[in-house]
Design an enzyme around this catalytic site. Structure first.
Site, short mmCIF file in Angstrom:
data_model
loop_
_atom_site.label_atom_id
_atom_site.label_comp_id
_atom_site.label_asym_id
_atom_site.label_seq_id
_atom_site.Cartn_x
_atom_site.Cartn_y
_atom_site.Cartn_z
N SER A 96 -8.87 -1.59 -2.81
CA SER A 96 -8.14 -2.85 -2.85
C SER A 96 -8.52 -3.78 -1.69
O SER A 96 -8.15 -4.96 -1.70
CB SER A 96 -6.63 -2.60 -2.82
OG SER A 96 -6.24 -1.96 -1.63
N HIS A 97 -9.25 -3.27 -0.68
CA HIS A 97 -9.66 -4.10 0.45
C HIS A 97 -11.18 -4.17 0.58
O HIS A 97 -11.68 -4.61 1.61
CB HIS A 97 -9.05 -3.55 1.75
CG HIS A 97 -7.58 -3.77 1.84
ND1 HIS A 97 -6.67 -2.88 1.33
CD2 HIS A 97 -6.85 -4.80 2.34
CE1 HIS A 97 -5.45 -3.34 1.53
NE2 HIS A 97 -5.53 -4.50 2.14
N ARG A 118 -11.93 -7.97 -2.90
CA ARG A 118 -11.33 -9.09 -2.18
C ARG A 118 -12.16 -10.37 -2.26
O ARG A 118 -11.65 -11.46 -1.95
CB ARG A 118 -11.12 -8.70 -0.72
CG ARG A 118 -9.98 -7.73 -0.52
CD ARG A 118 -8.64 -8.38 -0.76
NE ARG A 118 -7.56 -7.41 -0.87
CZ ARG A 118 -6.28 -7.71 -0.92
NH1 ARG A 118 -5.92 -8.98 -0.89
NH2 ARG A 118 -5.37 -6.78 -1.04
N ASP A 130 -3.35 -2.83 -4.45
CA ASP A 130 -3.28 -1.69 -5.36
C ASP A 130 -2.53 -2.07 -6.64
O ASP A 130 -2.89 -1.64 -7.74
CB ASP A 130 -2.60 -0.51 -4.67
CG ASP A 130 -3.47 0.13 -3.61
OD1 ASP A 130 -4.69 0.21 -3.82
OD2 ASP A 130 -2.94 0.55 -2.58
#
Length: 338
Positions: A48-49, A53, A189
């Site tokens: 998720s990072h 992104r 997430d």
């Protein structure tokens, strides 16, 4: 490339990230700082990072909320305090710009704080505290976000995901690090579950009516929950105060209002603290480090895992073998170059 995933080296992740950002109007300085952190996220299998992104960054750029050319300015306001005005650019270049001053102040005084103001922030906080630990210092970082999270006992958003990160330098190997959202899960997430239509645990969020939901798309319309009930809620409120009100920047609710429904990366501030064990401990420096190592050994000798060990294991795999990116996500990233 398989039907479901694309294999990339870490250099390819960095180069693609930087290329996408510059293509969409980001300055070279910002693109370098952001691509570095996106690569670190993908390297450590923090999906998720990682490269995901880029979708959020480009959406923010295209909606005109962030200044892609802004150069941060540093102000020395007190012996133990430095402020960085990111001038409505991304926080990561602000952090890189102010870090040398923060480190110098911490090594001089034993403790120092850096407030990063007027910044757009999307990343995990462990890259910041790890950068501090690499210099032999203890690091703490925190920030608000958008008001996506309901307080314990409520069902309407007030808090952000409000991450808190800590790093302790160790004599050998990786530092002791934790980085967690005070929400039940990171916002990214939840977004990734919505992209793939995967159900979520009912304790993560409530829908718009305030009822627990396993549907991530309904959760995105409602409110996330804090972790640990009232404990996570209290920590989240603390972060709103320290990394919002104390440093003269936006709370998560104010950041959400500033966004105006665009859905851009949150704009707010960040508080970073550095502590120098050598100044605190003096001649007892080695004894202090040994004491910490004794505690870590007591944890690991019984089979328990130190925080971030999963990330460090993933880091070693990625450095040796490269990373897997979902094919559908990779195609979405390539379309950002159109």
């Amino acid at each position: 490339m398989s039907d479901n995933h694309v294999m990339l080296t870490l250099d390819e992740v960095y180069d693609l990230s930087r290329k996408v950002l510059i293509h969409n109007g980001m300055s070279s300085e910002h693109a370098t700082s952001i691509a570095k952190v996106i690569t670190q996220g993908q390297r450590d299998e923090c999906q998720s990072h990682g490269i995901y992104r880029l979708l959020v960054c480009v959406n923010t750029l295209r909606n005109g909320k962030v200044d892609p050319q802004a150069l941060p300015t540093v102000k020395d306001v007190a012996p133990g305090i430095v402020t960085v005005d990111s001038r409505f650019g991304y926080s990561l270049l602000g952090f890189d710009t102010g870090l040398p001053t923060l480190i110098h102040k911490a090594k001089t005084n034993g403790i120092a704080a850096m407030a990063i103001n007027n910044c757009f922030h999307f990343s995990a906080l462990w890259p910041e505290v790890e950068a501090i630990a690499e210099r032999g210092l203890v690091g703490i970082a925190m920030s608000p976000s958008h008001s996506w999270v309901a307080p314990a006992g409520g069902n309407k958003p007030v808090f952000g995901t409000n991450p808190l990160a800590f790093a302790w330098p160790r004599p050998y190997g990786n530092p002791f690090v934790f980085d967690f959202a005070t929400s039940a899960v990171a916002r990214g997430d939840l977004e990734l579950h919505a992209r793939t239509n995967q159900p979520i645990p009912p304790e993560w969020a409530v829908d718009a009516s305030g009822s627990p939901t396993t549907d991530p798309k309904e959760a995105l319309k409602g409110a996330m929950r804090t972790f640990g009930g009232y404990k996570g809620s209290a920590l989240s409120a603390m972060i709103e105060l320290l990394a919002g009100s104390l440093i003269g920047d936006l709370t998560s609710a104010q950041s959400q209002a500033f966004d105006g429904g665009v859905g851009a990366t949150p704009c707010h501030g960040e508080l970073v603290i550095a502590l120098d064990p050598k100044v605190f401990l003096g001649d007892a420096y080695q004894r202090g480090l040994d004491s910490a190592e004794q505690m870590f050994n007591l944890i690991t000798e019984q089979g328990a895992r130190l925080p971030s060990q999963r990330r460090f294991d993933a880091r070693a795999r990625s450095q040796a073998n490269g990373v897997q990116v979902p094919a559908a996500l990779f195609e979405d990233i390539l379309r950002l170059l159109d």
